[in-house]
Design an enzyme around this catalytic site. Structure first.
Site, PDB file in Angstrom:
ATOM      1  N   LYS A 105      49.678  38.726 -14.073  1.00  0.00           N
ATOM      2  CA  LYS A 105      50.765  39.614 -13.633  1.00  0.00           C
ATOM      3  C   LYS A 105      51.752  39.775 -14.779  1.00  0.00           C
ATOM      4  O   LYS A 105      52.148  38.785 -15.404  1.00  0.00           O
ATOM      5  CB  LYS A 105      51.478  39.016 -12.426  1.00  0.00           C
ATOM      6  CG  LYS A 105      50.550  38.800 -11.239  1.00  0.00           C
ATOM      7  CD  LYS A 105      50.764  39.835 -10.175  1.00  0.00           C
ATOM      8  CE  LYS A 105      51.514  39.217  -9.066  1.00  0.00           C
ATOM      9  NZ  LYS A 105      51.914  39.986  -7.992  1.00  0.00           N
TER      10      LYS A 105
ATOM     11  N   GLU B 227      40.446  80.822   3.476  1.00  0.00           N
ATOM     12  CA  GLU B 227      39.056  80.821   3.963  1.00  0.00           C
ATOM     13  C   GLU B 227      38.654  79.431   4.436  1.00  0.00           C
ATOM     14  O   GLU B 227      37.997  79.263   5.463  1.00  0.00           O
ATOM     15  CB  GLU B 227      38.108  81.262   2.837  1.00  0.00           C
ATOM     16  CG  GLU B 227      38.127  82.758   2.598  1.00  0.00           C
ATOM     17  CD  GLU B 227      37.389  83.092   1.308  1.00  0.00           C
ATOM     18  OE1 GLU B 227      36.405  83.829   1.388  1.00  0.00           O
ATOM     19  OE2 GLU B 227      37.802  82.583   0.245  1.00  0.00           O
ATOM     20  N   PHE B 228      39.075  78.440   3.657  1.00  0.00           N
ATOM     21  CA  PHE B 228      38.763  77.055   4.010  1.00  0.00           C
ATOM     22  C   PHE B 228      39.323  76.728   5.402  1.00  0.00           C
ATOM     23  O   PHE B 228      38.626  76.218   6.273  1.00  0.00           O
ATOM     24  CB  PHE B 228      39.355  76.098   2.960  1.00  0.00           C
ATOM     25  CG  PHE B 228      39.044  74.651   3.220  1.00  0.00           C
ATOM     26  CD1 PHE B 228      37.911  74.055   2.668  1.00  0.00           C
ATOM     27  CD2 PHE B 228      39.869  73.876   4.029  1.00  0.00           C
ATOM     28  CE1 PHE B 228      37.608  72.710   2.924  1.00  0.00           C
ATOM     29  CE2 PHE B 228      39.570  72.542   4.292  1.00  0.00           C
ATOM     30  CZ  PHE B 228      38.438  71.963   3.730  1.00  0.00           C
TER      31      PHE B 228
ATOM     32  N   CYS C  72      88.288  36.503  -2.114  1.00  0.00           N
ATOM     33  CA  CYS C  72      89.664  36.923  -1.899  1.00  0.00           C
ATOM     34  C   CYS C  72      89.917  36.677  -0.411  1.00  0.00           C
ATOM     35  O   CYS C  72      89.254  37.274   0.437  1.00  0.00           O
ATOM     36  CB  CYS C  72      89.831  38.404  -2.238  1.00  0.00           C
ATOM     37  SG  CYS C  72      91.372  39.051  -1.580  1.00  0.00           S
TER      38      CYS C  72
ATOM     39  N   ASP D 113      49.071  48.424  -7.312  1.00  0.00           N
ATOM     40  CA  ASP D 113      50.068  47.874  -6.398  1.00  0.00           C
ATOM     41  C   ASP D 113      50.072  48.670  -5.090  1.00  0.00           C
ATOM     42  O   ASP D 113      50.845  49.602  -4.916  1.00  0.00           O
ATOM     43  CB  ASP D 113      51.446  47.923  -7.068  1.00  0.00           C
ATOM     44  CG  ASP D 113      52.356  46.867  -6.496  1.00  0.00           C
ATOM     45  OD1 ASP D 113      51.875  46.046  -5.694  1.00  0.00           O
ATOM     46  OD2 ASP D 113      53.542  46.851  -6.861  1.00  0.00           O
TER      47      ASP D 113
ATOM     48  N   GLU E 204      41.882  49.455  -3.018  1.00  0.00           N
ATOM     49  CA  GLU E 204      43.334  49.403  -2.856  1.00  0.00           C
ATOM     50  C   GLU E 204      43.827  50.795  -2.458  1.00  0.00           C
ATOM     51  O   GLU E 204      43.608  51.764  -3.183  1.00  0.00           O
ATOM     52  CB  GLU E 204      43.961  48.991  -4.196  1.00  0.00           C
ATOM     53  CG  GLU E 204      45.384  48.552  -4.104  1.00  0.00           C
ATOM     54  CD  GLU E 204      45.531  47.080  -3.690  1.00  0.00           C
ATOM     55  OE1 GLU E 204      44.511  46.434  -3.351  1.00  0.00           O
ATOM     56  OE2 GLU E 204      46.669  46.601  -3.683  1.00  0.00           O
TER      57      GLU E 204
ATOM     58  N   ASP F 169      42.258  78.716   0.066  1.00  0.00           N
ATOM     59  CA  ASP F 169      42.751  77.818   1.120  1.00  0.00           C
ATOM     60  C   ASP F 169      42.610  78.487   2.479  1.00  0.00           C
ATOM     61  O   ASP F 169      42.268  77.860   3.474  1.00  0.00           O
ATOM     62  CB  ASP F 169      44.246  77.500   0.900  1.00  0.00           C
ATOM     63  CG  ASP F 169      44.422  76.530  -0.252  1.00  0.00           C
ATOM     64  OD1 ASP F 169      43.390  76.095  -0.810  1.00  0.00           O
ATOM     65  OD2 ASP F 169      45.582  76.228  -0.588  1.00  0.00           O
TER      66      ASP F 169
ATOM     67  N   CYS G 139      93.108  43.534   1.956  1.00  0.00           N
ATOM     68  CA  CYS G 139      92.558  43.887   0.643  1.00  0.00           C
ATOM     69  C   CYS G 139      91.740  45.176   0.782  1.00  0.00           C
ATOM     70  O   CYS G 139      90.741  45.199   1.524  1.00  0.00           O
ATOM     71  CB  CYS G 139      91.701  42.707   0.163  1.00  0.00           C
ATOM     72  SG  CYS G 139      90.900  42.995  -1.410  1.00  0.00           S
TER      73      CYS G 139
ATOM     74  N   TYR H  79      37.088  48.826  -5.930  1.00  0.00           N
ATOM     75  CA  TYR H  79      36.851  47.910  -7.053  1.00  0.00           C
ATOM     76  C   TYR H  79      35.877  46.784  -6.745  1.00  0.00           C
ATOM     77  O   TYR H  79      35.783  45.841  -7.519  1.00  0.00           O
ATOM     78  CB  TYR H  79      38.168  47.340  -7.583  1.00  0.00           C
ATOM     79  CG  TYR H  79      39.104  46.802  -6.528  1.00  0.00           C
ATOM     80  CD1 TYR H  79      38.755  45.700  -5.756  1.00  0.00           C
ATOM     81  CD2 TYR H  79      40.352  47.396  -6.310  1.00  0.00           C
ATOM     82  CE1 TYR H  79      39.598  45.205  -4.795  1.00  0.00           C
ATOM     83  CE2 TYR H  79      41.211  46.897  -5.348  1.00  0.00           C
ATOM     84  CZ  TYR H  79      40.828  45.808  -4.592  1.00  0.00           C
ATOM     85  OH  TYR H  79      41.670  45.313  -3.645  1.00  0.00           O
TER      86      TYR H  79
ATOM     87  N   LEU I  59      43.562  36.602  -5.103  1.00  0.00           N
ATOM     88  CA  LEU I  59      43.291  36.138  -6.465  1.00  0.00           C
ATOM     89  C   LEU I  59      44.335  35.116  -6.863  1.00  0.00           C
ATOM     90  O   LEU I  59      45.485  35.209  -6.441  1.00  0.00           O
ATOM     91  CB  LEU I  59      43.387  37.316  -7.436  1.00  0.00           C
ATOM     92  CG  LEU I  59      42.303  38.383  -7.321  1.00  0.00           C
ATOM     93  CD1 LEU I  59      42.711  39.606  -8.125  1.00  0.00           C
ATOM     94  CD2 LEU I  59      40.977  37.844  -7.824  1.00  0.00           C
TER      95      LEU I  59
ATOM     96  N   CYS J 172      93.966  43.274  -4.847  1.00  0.00           N
ATOM     97  CA  CYS J 172      95.214  43.048  -4.112  1.00  0.00           C
ATOM     98  C   CYS J 172      96.011  41.874  -4.674  1.00  0.00           C
ATOM     99  O   CYS J 172      97.015  41.460  -4.087  1.00  0.00           O
ATOM    100  CB  CYS J 172      94.922  42.843  -2.624  1.00  0.00           C
ATOM    101  SG  CYS J 172      94.110  41.278  -2.281  1.00  0.00           S
TER     102      CYS J 172
ATOM    103  N   CYS K 274      92.681  38.332  -7.148  1.00  0.00           N
ATOM    104  CA  CYS K 274      91.862  39.469  -6.710  1.00  0.00           C
ATOM    105  C   CYS K 274      92.236  40.702  -7.541  1.00  0.00           C
ATOM    106  O   CYS K 274      93.421  41.039  -7.641  1.00  0.00           O
ATOM    107  CB  CYS K 274      92.103  39.737  -5.228  1.00  0.00           C
ATOM    108  SG  CYS K 274      91.259  41.223  -4.669  1.00  0.00           S
TER     109      CYS K 274
HETATM  110  S1  IVH Z   1      39.610  42.264  -6.916  1.00  0.00           S
HETATM  111  C1  IVH Z   1      38.694  38.212  -4.243  1.00  0.00           C
HETATM  112  N1  IVH Z   1      40.664  44.193  -8.301  1.00  0.00           N
HETATM  113  O1  IVH Z   1      45.033  42.247  -5.517  1.00  0.00           O
HETATM  114  C2  IVH Z   1      39.662  39.305  -4.389  1.00  0.00           C
HETATM  115  N2  IVH Z   1      41.955  43.256  -6.535  1.00  0.00           N
HETATM  116  O2  IVH Z   1      45.402  39.137  -4.943  1.00  0.00           O
HETATM  117  C3  IVH Z   1      39.104  40.347  -5.302  1.00  0.00           C
HETATM  118  N3  IVH Z   1      44.136  44.322  -6.241  1.00  0.00           N
HETATM  119  O3  IVH Z   1      43.865  41.699  -2.272  1.00  0.00           O
HETATM  120  C4  IVH Z   1      40.093  41.400  -5.521  1.00  0.00           C
HETATM  121  N4  IVH Z   1      43.946  45.783  -7.854  1.00  0.00           N
HETATM  122  O4  IVH Z   1      44.678  44.020  -2.852  1.00  0.00           O
HETATM  123  C5  IVH Z   1      40.850  43.324  -7.286  1.00  0.00           C
HETATM  124  N5  IVH Z   1      41.465  45.925  -9.611  1.00  0.00           N
HETATM  125  C6  IVH Z   1      41.628  45.077  -8.607  1.00  0.00           C
HETATM  126  C7  IVH Z   1      42.809  45.050  -7.828  1.00  0.00           C
HETATM  127  C8  IVH Z   1      42.939  44.119  -6.802  1.00  0.00           C
HETATM  128  C9  IVH Z   1      44.718  45.331  -6.895  1.00  0.00           C
HETATM  129  C10 IVH Z   1      44.765  43.562  -5.133  1.00  0.00           C
HETATM  130  C11 IVH Z   1      43.920  43.466  -3.896  1.00  0.00           C
HETATM  131  C12 IVH Z   1      43.743  42.008  -3.621  1.00  0.00           C
HETATM  132  C13 IVH Z   1      44.841  41.400  -4.410  1.00  0.00           C
HETATM  133  C14 IVH Z   1      44.388  40.035  -4.883  1.00  0.00           C
END
Ligand code: IVH
Length: 671
Positions: free
Chosen positions: A316, A31-32, A428, A111, A168, A29, A434, A231, A79, A413, A410
């Site tokens: 979901k 040196e970096f 209450c 998420d 994400e 670290d 109280c 993704y 989505l 009290c 209550c």
């Molecule tokens: S594909 C046309 N893949 O979910 C949208 N979205 O409601 C294509 N998200 O805005 C999105 N993981 O923020 C995709 N493996 C995943 C994801 C993902 C999380 C989120 C993303 C997007 C929201 C869609």
């Protein structure tokens, strides 16, 4: 010079990749850091030679500026969501009308917060937030600090000249803990009372990530140590999703390894089942599975609706549920006297935490559940919400078990409880006598968003009440220094802090004082509306119930509660003493009523979070342009300005009432 810079950039980027993506370090670290320092110095002296993929960009800078708005070349759609299998089967049926034997790819749904990444000639040139899907904020300098995102792609022969990725940005669970730990330590160093610390903590990894991406200082953002999974890609020559992912992985992007081709909807359901529990073992949070058609030509054929692609859907996961047994029901008395029944349960694991208590909301809920002593119950927990009892397994009820009945007096009290017409909760009414109500009232009063009395925390209030140093709110301004010093653990310095905090609090504007009084149903935004409308406590006290109810956004229930507050002699006495102490009971300057602003005569409810403004800032903006703010949706409203994560019940209500729901960009166009 240029050569040395090129050399250092090349070397340091290589070490970075080794370290962050391949988990190996070729140099120490120390040196970096030395090489990085040398590069930084050379770049500062010769800014014309600074390369766009320089690792010094990862460190971030102090410059704060407003983000530029960028129109997405490829809209960032969302989505469509589903929580059940039937809808998934319907999705598959719809797909099969266009595509024979569809091949899907299942991915976890991370998420965090969506990001768009642009690469030109292999160099990362722009990072943009989703915004409203059509346009977002340019957060390039912040995104550069995310180590998972390559600043330059090496494989020059194969990479397209100009393309975009979608991913994400997220905060790992560990990093979330680390950041919160740091906040606790810093708060302690600053001498902030322990009870106030929870308010300062990051709520959950998703909030922390979306907050960080919009930080004005990329240096601060770098400290959050965010991660990013990619993704999706636009403007690349690949013909399938799996081919995109393979290339992205080869180019050193972070691609989640847990994606899988599914031949038919049956295999999709298997993937969903497989990850239902397993996802809790991952070091980051996921809330579902995204199912996408693999073949890009087929995607094109399927097309889009106005909001989302027809070739993908998000499944979901439902809130987690677990079985437990009711040990007892206790009744808690809150600040406003509302009595909440709480179930004590045998400990059970739920979404990775131990649950021992769950709310039962009110009497109606106990009746709906038909809850009996010793019942076997199901508890559910979603996000940061307190667990709740959802249903009872009546088959497992023991013979002779007595039904749970709501108390009449209550528990603190013994005053007879009352219930206002049309309300679910019992109260209450002994608000000034109280004990838990007095305690909670004073704790509310000192809170950061009320009188903000630094130096006094919730525990101190508890102690002062117990030791009879105070009996009500106004006593905080009549404290006796010697009596505090006589308590164990109170040194000269902490007593000084208390008096300083009390003195400072006298500067809090009227709207905060009004909120701090803790009048039932008068939350922060109602207090603000009342302060704007009546400009002093005397005017408010003099106003009739009708006059108050006629103020936009107030209504009968609140007006009644305000009148009841002023009808209580003890409250009048407290206000008089607080006035004497010097608190602000008048609006410092009456806001000029703007009658010719472009929003005059228009009333707004503002809900959710926004890309360009803090919510409070937006409200101020509306008011300065002549508009009015309301806190609840009704037919009288003109617009619901809905940001990200706006309350879905508010949106539904607005749609039902025929109120226009507008986005931030609609609003910007409007003004
Ligand atoms: S594909 C046309 N893949 O979910 C949208 N979205 O409601 C294509 N998200 O805005 C999105 N993981 O923020 C995709 N493996 C995943 C994801 C993902 C999380 C989120 C993303 C997007 C929201 C869609």
């Amino acid at each position: 010079m240029q050569e040395r810079i090129n050399f250092l950039v090349e070397k340091l980027n290589h070490y970075n990749t080794q370290y962050y993506q391949n988990d190996s370090s070729e140099i120490s670290d120390f040196e970096f850091d030395k090489l990085l320092e040398e590069l930084k110095k050379l770049e500062d002296e010769n800014p014309q030679f600074k390369l766009p993929n320089s690792p010094t960009l990862r460190v971030g800078g102090d410059i704060t500026s407003d983000f530029q708005t960028v129109v997405h070349r490829y809209p960032m759609l969302s989505l469509s969501n589903t929580y059940n299998e039937t809808e998934l089967l319907e999705f598959d049926e719809r797909i099969r009308k266009t595509v024979d034997n569809p091949v899907y790819v299942c991915e976890l749904k991370f998420d965090g917060v969506a990001i768009s990444l642009r690469y030109e000639n292999g160099i990362f040139t722009q990072g943009v937030t989703r915004g409203d899907g059509t346009q977002g904020d340019d957060v390039t300098s912040n995104v550069r600090t995310i180590r998972d995102i390559p600043l330059q792609i090496k494989d020059k022969n194969e990479i397209p000249q100009d393309f975009e990725l979608r991913g994400e940005v997220y905060l790992s669970k560990t990093q979330f803990e680390v950041l919160n730990q740091e906040i606790v330590e810093k708060a302690k160093e600053k001498g902030i009372e322990e009870e106030k610390i929870p308010d300062l903590l990051l709520k959950n990894p998703r909030n922390a990530a979306s907050g960080a991406v919009k930080m004005k200082s990329s240096k601060e953002m770098a400290k959050r140590k965010l991660s990013c999974f990619v993704y999706d890609a636009y403007g690349t020559p690949f013909d399938s999703h799996t081919s995109i992912l393979e290339h992205l992985e080869k180019w050193n992007f972070a691609v989640s390894p847990f994606h899988k081709k599914a031949y038919g909807i049956g295999e999709v359901l298997d993937f969903i089942k497989e990850w239902e529990e397993k996802r809790f073992t991952l070091p980051y949070e996921t809330d579902g599975v995204v199912i996408k058609i693999n073949d890009l030509d087929q995607r094109e054929e399927l097309g889009f609706t106005s909001k989302s692609p027809r070739w993908a859907i998000a499944y979901k996961y439902k809130a987690q549920e677990a079985q437990s047994k009711l040990k007892s029901v206790v009744f808690q008395v809150g600040r406003t006297g509302a009595v909440t029944p709480v179930a004590n349960l045998t400990a059970v694991q739920l979404s990775g935490t131990t649950v021992k208590r769950a709310t039962l909301h009110n009497e109606g809920e106990i009746k709906r559940l038909d809850l009996h002593e010793g019942d076997t119950v199901f508890v559910e927990k979603s996000g940061e919400i307190i667990p709740k009892v959802t249903r009872v397994v009546t088959e497992l009820r023991e013979k002779g078990a007595k039904p749970i009945v709501f108390i009449e007096n209550c528990p603190e009290c013994q005053t007879k409880l009352v219930r206002q017409e049309g309300e679910a909760a019992y109260y209450c009414p002994n608000e000034n006598g109280c004990p838990p109500q007095i305690l909670a009232k004073i704790q509310h009063f000192i809170h950061r968003k009320a009188m903000n009395i630094e130096g006094i925390g919730s525990k101190t209030v508890e102690l002062f009440l117990k030791e009879k140093l105070i009996k009500d709110l106004a006593d905080l301004y009549e404290l006796d220094k010697d009596k505090i010093l006589a308590l164990p653990n109170f040194k000269e310095k902490s007593v000084e802090n208390i008096f300083k905090g009390v003195k400072e609090s006298k500067k809090q504007p009227f709207k905060y004082v009004l909120f701090a009084l803790g009048i039932r149903h008068v939350g922060a935004s109602i207090a603000e509306i009342l302060a704007d409308e009546f400009s002093s406590i005397d005017n408010l006290q003099k106003a009739t119930e009708e006059e108050i109810a006629n103020v936009f956004g107030i209504g009968q229930r609140i007006a009644q509660s305000i009148k009841a507050y002023f009808d209580e002699p003890k409250n009048i006495e407290i206000i008089e003493r607080l006035k004497k102490a010097g608190l602000q009971f008048e609006q410092a300057e009456k806001k000029a009523v703007i009658t010719d602003g472009i929003l005059s005569g228009k009333t707004f409810v503002v809900s959710g979070t926004f890309q360009n403004f803090e919510r409070e800032e937006l409200k101020e903006k509306i008011k300065t342009l002549g508009g009015k703010i309301s806190s609840s949706v009704s037919k009288k409203l003109d617009f619901l300005l809905a940001g990200d994560k706006a309350g879905s019940s508010k949106i539904e209500k607005a749609e039902k009432a025929g109120v226009a729901v507008i986005s931030e960009s609609d609003f910007l166009k409007m003004i």
